[in-house]
Design an enzyme around this catalytic site. Structure first.
Site, PDB file in Angstrom:
ATOM      1  N   TYR A  32      -1.987  -1.629   9.891  1.00 36.79           N
ATOM      2  CA  TYR A  32      -1.953  -1.675   9.055  1.00 36.79           C
ATOM      3  C   TYR A  32      -1.293  -1.430   8.374  1.00 36.79           C
ATOM      4  O   TYR A  32       0.320  -1.847   7.312  1.00 36.79           O
ATOM      5  CB  TYR A  32      -3.480  -0.735   8.391  1.00 36.79           C
ATOM      6  CG  TYR A  32      -3.860  -1.008   6.869  1.00 36.79           C
ATOM      7  CD1 TYR A  32      -4.587  -2.172   6.252  1.00 36.79           C
ATOM      8  CD2 TYR A  32      -3.307   0.533   6.202  1.00 36.79           C
ATOM      9  CE1 TYR A  32      -4.725  -1.853   4.963  1.00 36.79           C
ATOM     10  CE2 TYR A  32      -3.851   0.060   4.862  1.00 36.79           C
ATOM     11  CZ  TYR A  32      -4.185  -1.263   3.849  1.00 36.79           C
ATOM     12  OH  TYR A  32      -4.189  -1.391   2.120  1.00 36.79           O
ATOM     13  N   SER A  49       1.070  -1.176  -0.301  1.00 40.27           N
ATOM     14  CA  SER A  49      -0.356  -0.280  -0.069  1.00 40.27           C
ATOM     15  C   SER A  49       0.607   1.565  -0.530  1.00 40.27           C
ATOM     16  O   SER A  49       1.996   1.584   0.298  1.00 40.27           O
ATOM     17  CB  SER A  49      -0.831   0.198   0.620  1.00 40.27           C
ATOM     18  OG  SER A  49      -1.721   1.727   1.526  1.00 40.27           O
TER      19      SER A  49
END
Ligand SMILES: NC(=O)c1ccc[n+]([C@@H]2O[C@H](COP(=O)([O-])OP(=O)(O)OC[C@H]3O[C@@H](n4cnc5c(N)ncnc54)[C@H](O)[C@@H]3O)[C@@H](O)[C@H]2O)c1
Length: 282
Positions: A165, A152
């Site tokens: 995350y 990401s």
């Protein structure tokens, strides 16, 4: 030679087999459909059985041979059974996409041990389980191939409202970099894909931690992603391009490219921007 160009030319995937985790929604679903459109056969899995069946139905309309499995990628036995089914049904697997992932919005102080276990078990260990289950037979077949791991932009630049995350996505990036070097002699490329703000269901399904009006925070988040308007279809096209070019790291969407460059060239400035970006989720 292998480093500059993948042995898999993604413009035409006829005769290729692509395995994708988390293919029931968003990026995984769109990548499955794009691969089918370009002639690939597919092994698809998701924790949501009806969603992955739906993707398979759409892919079959492009002529693809598709198998589906209900799999929780945090369970190594389930991922191994998925790989067994894929290698039993097809002659081999050319591209493995470890895409299944979940989000969790909140700072470190609001993230529980249970949250950490959940995120790590899917976002990091899910990738480990996928590689573990597929790679030995991909290597043994001698036909080369490619592994795509979904990191990401939050794996390039830490976001304080995506604390756990971000940690899992940094880990996926690190694993991918190491794996790329290890697999090079086997002619298997590895790409860590780092999307920015992509309009998928992840904004609706990610738990929100911390104080404040959770509904309001979710609405602001979803509105930001919607306004940005970057679709999972575009991510899918970028992923196939990154395989074609055998990229080690593939930022997707302008904000991810900016984060990639800044995090390497101007880390203090990158951190200030990350702090501003986190305000969207507060
Ligand atoms: N959407 C974004 O802005 C964005 C940005 C960067 C990275 N990513 C990453 O891209 C990947 C795909 O995300 P998306 O945005 O398409 O989300 P999505 O929620 O639309 O799709 C994720 C899919 O993974 C499946 N899944 C969740 N947990 C699973 C498990 N334990 N086992 C198997 N399948 C499971 C879900 O059912 C869903 O079908 C994720 O790894 C995510 O972290 C997304």
């Amino acid at each position: 030679m292998f480093n500059s160009r993948s042995r898999i030319q993604t413009a035409d995937l006829a005769g290729r087999v692509v395995a994708i985790t988390g293919a029931g929604s968003g990026i995984g679903r769109e990548l499955a459909l794009l691969c089918a459109r370009r002639g690939a056969d597919l092994a698809l899995c998701d924790i949501n059985e009806s969603a992955v069946d739906d993707t398979a139905g759409a892919a079959r309309r492009f002529g693809a041979d598709v198998i589906t499995h209900r799999v929780d990628v945090s369970d190594p036995d389930q991922v191994a059974a998925f790989a067994d089914a894929a290698f039993a049904h097809f002659t081999g697997v050319d591209i493995l996409v470890n895409n299944a992932g979940v989000g969790l919005i909140g700072g470190f102080l609001d993230t529980s041990h249970k949250d950490w276990d959940w995120l790590v078990s899917i976002n990091l260990m899910g990738v480990v389980h996928g590689c573990d289950a597929f790679l030995p037979r991909m290597i043994e077949s001698g036909r080369g191939g490619h592994v795509v791991n979904l990191s990401s932009a939050a794996g390039l630049l830490a976001n304080p409202q995506l604390s756990a995350y971000s940690a899992t996505k940094f880990a996926v990036l690190g694993l991918s970099e190491a794996l790329r070097i290890e697999l090079e002699p086997h002619r298997i490329g590895v790409t860590a894909v780092c999307p920015g703000v992509i309009n998928t269901a992840i904004t609706k399904t990610s738990p929100i931690r911390g104080s404040g009006d959770a509904d309001g925070r979710r609405q602001r988040l979803a509105a930001t992603y919607q306004k940005r308007g970057y679709t999972p279809e575009r991510v899918a096209r970028n992923i196939l391009r990154a395989i074609d070019r055998n990229r080690a790291v593939a930022p997707v969407a302008a904000e991810a490219h900016v984060m990639y460059v800044l995090s390497r060239l101007a880390p203090p400035l990158a951190r200030r921007i990350a702090a501003q970006l986190a305000k969207v989720a507060e």
